[in-house]
Design an enzyme around this catalytic site. Structure first.
Site, PDB file in Angstrom:
ATOM      1  CB  SER A   1      49.819  -4.427  84.581  1.00 46.52           C
ATOM      2  OG  SER A   1      49.613  -3.074  84.256  1.00 46.52           O
TER       3      SER A   1
ATOM      4  CG  HIS B   1      48.038  -2.489  87.478  1.00 48.63           C
ATOM      5  ND1 HIS B   1      49.372  -2.505  87.145  1.00 48.63           N
ATOM      6  CD2 HIS B   1      47.982  -2.848  88.784  1.00 48.63           C
ATOM      7  CE1 HIS B   1      50.089  -2.847  88.199  1.00 48.63           C
ATOM      8  NE2 HIS B   1      49.272  -3.070  89.207  1.00 48.63           N
TER       9      HIS B   1
ATOM     10  CG  ASP C   1      51.963  -3.812  91.663  1.00 50.26           C
ATOM     11  OD1 ASP C   1      52.417  -4.069  92.800  1.00 50.26           O
ATOM     12  OD2 ASP C   1      50.756  -3.653  91.436  1.00 50.26           O
TER      13      ASP C   1
END
Length: 202
Positions: free
Chosen positions: A22, A49, A142
């Site tokens: 991310s 992401h 995540d």
């Protein structure tokens, strides 16, 4: 935090690698993916992401820098070794039992679509102990559950050393979840990945 490097990691049998990133992850990927040599055997599936409301520039960015083909897969694409697959913006990317990729618009998981957990958990079911999961820099947790699923399936699990990550939440979340075998610098990861490509165990 001490950087762990387990010399006995069984890497020769890895058929697929899944990577989640991310915030700060593109920079980390820009160090890892170009390090993969031509003829690298495992397939590499990557979730970053990214915003869903605009096309991703990552396939073009990495295609220009990598020795391996880089694609943004279509639904039902067959997974081929030696190829880097980047999840399209706005879609979960899953690995199906028949060795194909499935793209889903199911609701976000951990506030993200694509979700690292979704990729990791589906890949663990498909590849089992022939899977390597890697969590890189990122600003949420995540990937922590997915990495634990990979470990439970017998796969190997690496995390970027949080001291070297632009955003520490994803690496620290994975470590806290307890699914991590090795905490490595990007240089150490790149060296080990080159060893996999040459068919040797580090």
């Amino acid at each position: 935090m001490k950087v762990l490097e387990e010399s006995f990691s069984p890497l020769a049998g890895i058929d697929a690698i899944v990577i989640g990133a991310s915030a700060g992850g593109v920079e980390a990927l820009n160090q890892l993916l170009p390090a993969l040599p031509a003829g690298f055997r495992p397939a590499v599936l990557v979730v970053v992401h990214v915003r869903a409301d605009s096309p991703s520039l990552l396939p073009e960015l990495f295609a220009a820098r990598c020795r391996l083909p880089v694609v943004e897969p279509d639904d039902k694409a067959t997974i081929t070794g030696g190829t880097i697959y980047l999840a399209p913006p706005g879609y979960h990317m899953l690995v199906e039992p028949d060795g194909t990729i499935s793209l889903s618009v199911d609701p976000p998981v951990r506030f993200s679509r694509p979700s690292v957990d979704v990729l990791f958990e589906s890949a663990a079911l498909c590849f089992g102990d022939a899977l390597l999961g890697i969590v890189l820099s990122g600003a949420n947790d995540d990937g922590a559950r997915g990495l634990a699923a990979i470990r439970n399936a017998g796969g190997r699990c690496w995390v970027q050393d949080p001291q070297t990550a632009s955003s520490t939440a994803m690496p620290l979340g994975a470590i806290a979840r307890g699914g991590v075998h090795d905490v490595l610098t990007l240089d150490a990861m790149a060296a080990r990945l080159r060893g996999i490509g040459q068919g040797s165990a580090t």
